[in-house]
Design a protein around this motif. Structure first.
Motif, PDB file in Angstrom:
ATOM      1  N   THR A 204      -6.121 -20.685  12.507  1.00 35.87           N
ATOM      2  CA  THR A 204      -5.216 -21.216  11.479  1.00 35.87           C
ATOM      3  C   THR A 204      -4.390 -22.392  11.984  1.00 35.87           C
ATOM      4  N   SER A 205      -4.865 -23.029  13.047  1.00 39.66           N
ATOM      5  CA  SER A 205      -4.178 -24.199  13.619  1.00 39.66           C
ATOM      6  C   SER A 205      -2.748 -23.886  14.048  1.00 39.66           C
ATOM      7  N   GLY A 206      -2.565 -22.690  14.596  1.00 36.27           N
ATOM      8  CA  GLY A 206      -1.267 -22.317  15.139  1.00 36.27           C
ATOM      9  C   GLY A 206      -0.366 -21.559  14.190  1.00 36.27           C
ATOM     10  N   ALA A 207      -0.741 -21.477  12.917  1.00 37.48           N
ATOM     11  CA  ALA A 207       0.124 -20.793  11.942  1.00 37.48           C
ATOM     12  C   ALA A 207       0.058 -19.280  12.090  1.00 37.48           C
ATOM     13  N   GLY A 208      -1.087 -18.779  12.553  1.00 35.43           N
ATOM     14  CA  GLY A 208      -1.244 -17.336  12.677  1.00 35.43           C
ATOM     15  C   GLY A 208      -1.574 -16.683  11.348  1.00 35.43           C
ATOM     16  N   TRP A 209      -1.942 -15.428  11.411  1.00 36.88           N
ATOM     17  CA  TRP A 209      -2.254 -14.643  10.209  1.00 36.88           C
ATOM     18  C   TRP A 209      -1.558 -13.301  10.341  1.00 36.88           C
ATOM     19  N   PRO A 210      -0.321 -13.207   9.850  1.00 35.84           N
ATOM     20  CA  PRO A 210       0.484 -11.992  10.048  1.00 35.84           C
ATOM     21  C   PRO A 210      -0.200 -10.718   9.593  1.00 35.84           C
ATOM     22  N   PHE A 211      -0.975 -10.785   8.502  1.00 34.40           N
ATOM     23  CA  PHE A 211      -1.618  -9.571   8.000  1.00 34.40           C
ATOM     24  C   PHE A 211      -2.554  -8.980   9.053  1.00 34.40           C
ATOM     25  N   ILE A 212      -3.415  -9.823   9.631  1.00 32.99           N
ATOM     26  CA  ILE A 212      -4.356  -9.355  10.640  1.00 32.99           C
ATOM     27  C   ILE A 212      -3.617  -8.910  11.897  1.00 32.99           C
ATOM     28  N   GLU A 213      -2.616  -9.673  12.298  1.00 30.56           N
ATOM     29  CA  GLU A 213      -1.856  -9.337  13.505  1.00 30.56           C
ATOM     30  C   GLU A 213      -1.131  -8.006  13.338  1.00 30.56           C
ATOM     31  N   ASN A 214      -0.515  -7.796  12.179  1.00 30.75           N
ATOM     32  CA  ASN A 214       0.172  -6.528  11.914  1.00 30.75           C
ATOM     33  C   ASN A 214      -0.817  -5.372  11.808  1.00 30.75           C
ATOM     34  N   LEU A 215      -1.998  -5.647  11.235  1.00 26.87           N
ATOM     35  CA  LEU A 215      -3.024  -4.618  11.108  1.00 26.87           C
ATOM     36  C   LEU A 215      -3.487  -4.145  12.485  1.00 26.87           C
ATOM     37  N   VAL A 216      -3.782  -5.096  13.367  1.00 26.18           N
ATOM     38  CA  VAL A 216      -4.237  -4.743  14.718  1.00 26.18           C
ATOM     39  C   VAL A 216      -3.131  -4.031  15.486  1.00 26.18           C
ATOM     40  N   ALA A 217      -1.898  -4.533  15.371  1.00 27.38           N
ATOM     41  CA  ALA A 217      -0.779  -3.909  16.075  1.00 27.38           C
ATOM     42  C   ALA A 217      -0.559  -2.476  15.598  1.00 27.38           C
ATOM     43  N   SER A 218      -0.680  -2.243  14.299  1.00 28.60           N
ATOM     44  CA  SER A 218      -0.477  -0.900  13.750  1.00 28.60           C
ATOM     45  C   SER A 218      -1.605   0.038  14.155  1.00 28.60           C
ATOM     46  N   LEU A 219      -2.841  -0.461  14.143  1.00 28.91           N
ATOM     47  CA  LEU A 219      -3.981   0.358  14.538  1.00 28.91           C
ATOM     48  C   LEU A 219      -3.908   0.747  16.009  1.00 28.91           C
ATOM     49  N   THR A 220      -3.617  -0.217  16.867  1.00 27.04           N
ATOM     50  CA  THR A 220      -3.541   0.083  18.300  1.00 27.04           C
ATOM     51  C   THR A 220      -2.349   0.975  18.613  1.00 27.04           C
ATOM     52  N   GLY A 221      -1.230   0.744  17.929  1.00 27.47           N
ATOM     53  CA  GLY A 221      -0.063   1.593  18.134  1.00 27.47           C
ATOM     54  C   GLY A 221      -0.320   3.021  17.702  1.00 27.47           C
ATOM     55  N   THR A 222      -1.015   3.199  16.584  1.00 28.42           N
ATOM     56  CA  THR A 222      -1.359   4.535  16.108  1.00 28.42           C
ATOM     57  C   THR A 222      -2.309   5.239  17.076  1.00 28.42           C
ATOM     58  N   ALA A 223      -3.305   4.503  17.577  1.00 31.66           N
ATOM     59  CA  ALA A 223      -4.236   5.079  18.550  1.00 31.66           C
ATOM     60  C   ALA A 223      -3.500   5.533  19.802  1.00 31.66           C
ATOM     61  N   PHE A 224      -2.546   4.739  20.237  1.00 30.04           N
ATOM     62  CA  PHE A 224      -1.761   5.073  21.416  1.00 30.04           C
ATOM     63  C   PHE A 224      -0.951   6.350  21.180  1.00 30.04           C
ATOM     64  N   GLN A 225      -0.351   6.480  19.996  1.00 34.95           N
ATOM     65  CA  GLN A 225       0.414   7.686  19.672  1.00 34.95           C
ATOM     66  C   GLN A 225      -0.484   8.919  19.643  1.00 34.95           C
ATOM     67  N   LEU A 226      -1.705   8.763  19.142  1.00 43.05           N
ATOM     68  CA  LEU A 226      -2.630   9.899  19.109  1.00 43.05           C
ATOM     69  C   LEU A 226      -3.013  10.339  20.513  1.00 43.05           C
ATOM     70  N   VAL A 227      -3.245   9.377  21.391  1.00 44.79           N
ATOM     71  CA  VAL A 227      -3.580   9.715  22.775  1.00 44.79           C
ATOM     72  C   VAL A 227      -2.426  10.471  23.423  1.00 44.79           C
ATOM     73  N   LEU A 228      -1.204  10.000  23.219  1.00 45.65           N
ATOM     74  CA  LEU A 228      -0.047  10.690  23.789  1.00 45.65           C
ATOM     75  C   LEU A 228       0.086  12.100  23.225  1.00 45.65           C
ATOM     76  N   ALA A 229      -0.191  12.270  21.927  1.00 45.57           N
ATOM     77  CA  ALA A 229      -0.076  13.591  21.302  1.00 45.57           C
ATOM     78  C   ALA A 229      -1.073  14.575  21.910  1.00 45.57           C
ATOM     79  N   VAL A 230      -2.335  14.155  22.064  1.00 42.57           N
ATOM     80  CA  VAL A 230      -3.329  15.080  22.620  1.00 42.57           C
ATOM     81  C   VAL A 230      -3.075  15.331  24.107  1.00 42.57           C
ATOM     82  N   VAL A 231      -2.505  14.353  24.796  1.00 38.45           N
ATOM     83  CA  VAL A 231      -2.171  14.552  26.207  1.00 38.45           C
ATOM     84  C   VAL A 231      -1.062  15.591  26.350  1.00 38.45           C
ATOM     85  N   VAL A 232      -0.026  15.480  25.532  1.00 43.39           N
ATOM     86  CA  VAL A 232       1.076  16.439  25.591  1.00 43.39           C
ATOM     87  C   VAL A 232       0.575  17.839  25.232  1.00 43.39           C
ATOM     88  N   MET A 233      -0.290  17.938  24.231  1.00 42.14           N
ATOM     89  CA  MET A 233      -0.848  19.242  23.878  1.00 42.14           C
ATOM     90  C   MET A 233      -1.693  19.789  25.015  1.00 42.14           C
TER      91      MET A 233
END
Length: 251
Positions: A204-233
């Protein structure tokens, strides 16, 4: 007293993730990913120049939290509820549907919040001394939600006591184990988000695409939380001597 075995805990965590993936992904999608994504998409984060001192940062974030108190509180409550429902799904003493686990989580959600508040206050007292005592206390109370879920403990103070007892002689082992996973996970999540930012920036010539960036950040953050949950269990199953129950679930 059982000593924590990192390899067994990690293998057990991955086995739990595989055995319950459909149920926990359904819960995580609605109660972890969705509120995280919506918050990132619609709530503007503070813009920092990097030159702020401590007073300036305090002022910026004070305004941010005061202006967004309601969405911050609601999103955290929804995410906390989702985490509790996932623990109900993973608990060896239960074999219920997603709907049953959500209803069970709703019934004890207030108790869970009170227990979390007590844990937070005790951990904060540790941080007043040094970072290490606070982290140590957090590791000793890490099993509080699972005690509530698996042992049907409805007294928040007793849940803290049982977690303290279960983690006896393993506080620093749990701390090190979770720190290793947290550091590796944070680096991996940060790298994925950085790559996403670079790709969208170039596209996007430096403008970025917040929707995609937020989507990836939310997906990776959720995956990380799931890993921590199963580790604690998995830590709980190891220290409580319930690995046999886990094998029965897998079979």
């Amino acid at each position: 007293m059982t000593k924590l075995n990192y390899m067994q805990c990690w293998n057990g965590a991955m086995a739990l993730l595989g055995a319950h993936k459909e149920a926990i992904l359904a819960i995580a999608g609605v109660f972890l990913f969705l509120p995280t994504f919506l918050f990132a998409q619609f709530i503007q984060q503070p813009v920092l120049t990097g030159d702020e001192d401590a007073n300036a940062l305090l002022a910026v974030y004070s305004v941010y939290f005061s202006e967004n108190a309601l969405p911050i509180m609601l999103s955290n409550l929804v995410i906390s509820f989702g985490g509790l429902a996932i623990y109900f799904t993973l608990a060896p003493s239960r074999d219920h549907t997603v709907a049953d686990n959500l209803m069970a989580a709703l019934k004890v959600f207030l108790i869970y919040l009170v227990a979390n508040l007590l844990t937070g206050l005790l951990t904060l007292m540790g941080f007043f001394f040094l970072i290490l005592p606070g982290l140590y206390l957090a590791s000793r109370f890490a099993l509080v939600p699972i005690v509530i879920v698996d042992q049907a403990e409805r007294n928040p103070i007793e849940a803290l006591r049982k977690s303290w007892s279960l983690t006896q002689n393993n506080g620093f082992s749990i701390l090190l184990f979770i720190l290793i996973i947290a550091i590796v996970g944070t680096i991996a999540v940060g790298a994925l988000q950085a790559v996403t930012g670079i790709v969208t920036g170039l596209a996007t010539s430096g403008a970025g695409w917040p929707f995609i960036e937020n989507l990836v950040a939310s997906l990776t953050g959720t995956a990380f939380q799931l890993v921590l949950a199963v580790v604690v269990m998995s830590v709980y199953l190891e220290l409580a001597g319930k690995k046999r129950d886990v094998r029965e679930i897998f079979n």
